[in-house]
Design a protein around this motif. Structure first.
Motif, PDB file in Angstrom:
ATOM      1  N   GLN A   1      79.955 -76.269  56.245  1.00 48.96           N
ATOM      2  CA  GLN A   1      79.002 -75.245  55.819  1.00 48.96           C
ATOM      3  C   GLN A   1      78.959 -74.078  56.798  1.00 48.96           C
ATOM      4  O   GLN A   1      78.503 -73.001  56.461  1.00 48.96           O
ATOM      5  CB  GLN A   1      77.611 -75.839  55.648  1.00 48.96           C
ATOM      6  N   ASN A   2      79.409 -74.300  58.005  1.00 50.16           N
ATOM      7  CA  ASN A   2      79.515 -73.206  58.967  1.00 50.16           C
ATOM      8  C   ASN A   2      80.818 -73.382  59.732  1.00 50.16           C
ATOM      9  O   ASN A   2      81.507 -74.373  59.561  1.00 50.16           O
ATOM     10  CB  ASN A   2      78.293 -73.163  59.902  1.00 50.16           C
ATOM     11  N   MET A   3      81.149 -72.440  60.531  1.00 48.14           N
ATOM     12  CA  MET A   3      82.448 -72.468  61.200  1.00 48.14           C
ATOM     13  C   MET A   3      82.334 -72.767  62.692  1.00 48.14           C
ATOM     14  O   MET A   3      83.135 -72.310  63.486  1.00 48.14           O
ATOM     15  CB  MET A   3      83.166 -71.128  60.994  1.00 48.14           C
ATOM     16  N   VAL A   4      81.338 -73.547  63.087  1.00 47.43           N
ATOM     17  CA  VAL A   4      81.220 -73.898  64.498  1.00 47.43           C
ATOM     18  C   VAL A   4      82.401 -74.789  64.895  1.00 47.43           C
ATOM     19  O   VAL A   4      82.973 -75.485  64.051  1.00 47.43           O
ATOM     20  CB  VAL A   4      79.880 -74.616  64.822  1.00 47.43           C
ATOM     21  N   PRO A   5      82.762 -74.764  66.166  1.00 47.73           N
ATOM     22  CA  PRO A   5      83.847 -75.637  66.624  1.00 47.73           C
ATOM     23  C   PRO A   5      83.496 -77.109  66.400  1.00 47.73           C
ATOM     24  O   PRO A   5      82.323 -77.481  66.383  1.00 47.73           O
ATOM     25  CB  PRO A   5      83.946 -75.326  68.119  1.00 47.73           C
TER      26      PRO A   5
ATOM     27  N   THR B   1      87.156 -64.387  75.008  1.00 45.56           N
ATOM     28  CA  THR B   1      87.766 -63.575  73.952  1.00 45.56           C
ATOM     29  C   THR B   1      87.072 -63.748  72.597  1.00 45.56           C
ATOM     30  O   THR B   1      87.478 -63.132  71.628  1.00 45.56           O
ATOM     31  CB  THR B   1      89.254 -63.940  73.779  1.00 45.56           C
ATOM     32  N   ASN B   2      86.067 -64.619  72.546  1.00 41.15           N
ATOM     33  CA  ASN B   2      85.394 -64.951  71.287  1.00 41.15           C
ATOM     34  C   ASN B   2      86.343 -65.527  70.243  1.00 41.15           C
ATOM     35  O   ASN B   2      86.096 -65.424  69.043  1.00 41.15           O
ATOM     36  CB  ASN B   2      84.658 -63.735  70.711  1.00 41.15           C
ATOM     37  N   ALA B   3      87.435 -66.120  70.703  1.00 40.10           N
ATOM     38  CA  ALA B   3      88.404 -66.725  69.776  1.00 40.10           C
ATOM     39  C   ALA B   3      87.743 -67.783  68.910  1.00 40.10           C
ATOM     40  O   ALA B   3      88.111 -67.962  67.749  1.00 40.10           O
ATOM     41  CB  ALA B   3      89.578 -67.320  70.550  1.00 40.10           C
ATOM     42  N   TYR B   4      86.749 -68.473  69.452  1.00 36.04           N
ATOM     43  CA  TYR B   4      86.077 -69.528  68.675  1.00 36.04           C
ATOM     44  C   TYR B   4      85.147 -68.948  67.617  1.00 36.04           C
ATOM     45  O   TYR B   4      84.699 -69.674  66.737  1.00 36.04           O
ATOM     46  CB  TYR B   4      85.323 -70.487  69.598  1.00 36.04           C
ATOM     47  N   LYS B   5      84.887 -67.656  67.671  1.00 38.08           N
ATOM     48  CA  LYS B   5      84.078 -67.011  66.624  1.00 38.08           C
ATOM     49  C   LYS B   5      84.959 -66.368  65.557  1.00 38.08           C
ATOM     50  O   LYS B   5      84.521 -66.192  64.428  1.00 38.08           O
ATOM     51  CB  LYS B   5      83.162 -65.958  67.245  1.00 38.08           C
ATOM     52  N   ARG B   6      86.184 -66.011  65.909  1.00 39.89           N
ATOM     53  CA  ARG B   6      87.121 -65.378  64.969  1.00 39.89           C
ATOM     54  C   ARG B   6      87.962 -66.392  64.210  1.00 39.89           C
ATOM     55  O   ARG B   6      88.592 -66.070  63.208  1.00 39.89           O
ATOM     56  CB  ARG B   6      88.074 -64.431  65.710  1.00 39.89           C
TER      57      ARG B   6
END
Length: 178
Positions: free
Chosen positions: A39-43, A126-131
């Motif tokens: 439901q969300n894209m959290v790691p 780098t906010n890679a975990y958000k992209r």
């Protein structure tokens, strides 16, 4: 690159459907957890002993996600060499510089403490975990006194965790699927 593989939805679907894990009752019981996590894209951190289906769970998360039309990138920390490591953390073509990929970083316990810290810094800075969708796996057959390598990733990235039971706890599944 050695230890990095790009796959499509079709390739991952074929791999998953041919696995033992796709046939187990445990996999069906995980359906609700997969829906909730997607439901969300959290790691996500997938924990379990070696051979417990962590790769298959990562594939299932990808196959059921909204990101399935984008590439699935597998980085196997057990087999990457220094050249591949430098490419991943320093090159502008690194999968971490893309967006909308699902990046499955398997076997993080194989990285040195320094590499674990460098990877965590890269993902955060780098906010890679958000992209991208980041999925980790860590084998939990740790000796007493050894620090759990998954802990910093779970804490700093607020990872959702999935525990995969060992095969010895799935004896009924093994008998029922044959």
């Amino acid at each position: 690159k050695h230890g990095i593989r790009f796959s499509s939805y079709t390739e991952i679907s074929v791999m998953y459907s041919g696995s033992f894990y796709s046939l187990t009752a445990s996999a069906r019981l995980m359906e609700e957890k997969v829906r909730m996590i997607n439901q969300n894209m959290v790691p996500v951190m997938i924990l379990g002993e070696r051979g417990s289906g962590k790769n298959e769970m990562a594939a299932k998360l990808f196959l059921e996600s909204s990101m399935k039309k984008y590439p699935y990138v597998t980085i196997d920390c057990q087999v990457i060499n220094d050249r591949t490591w430098n490419y991943m953390v320093s090159n502008y073509n690194s999968p971490f510089n893309d967006q909308n990929n699902t990046i499955f970083i398997s076997n993080i316990q194989s990285l040195s403490k320094s590499q674990q810290n460098q990877l965590l810094s890269l993902l955060v800075d780098t906010n890679a975990y958000k992209r991208n969708r980041i999925i980790f796996s860590c084998s939990q057959t740790l000796d007493a006194g050894i620090e759990d390598p998954s802990k910093n990733f779970i804490d700093y990235l607020a990872c959702m965790t999935i525990y995969m039971p060992p095969l010895r706890e799935l004896a009924d599944d093994i008998q029922n699927s044959s």
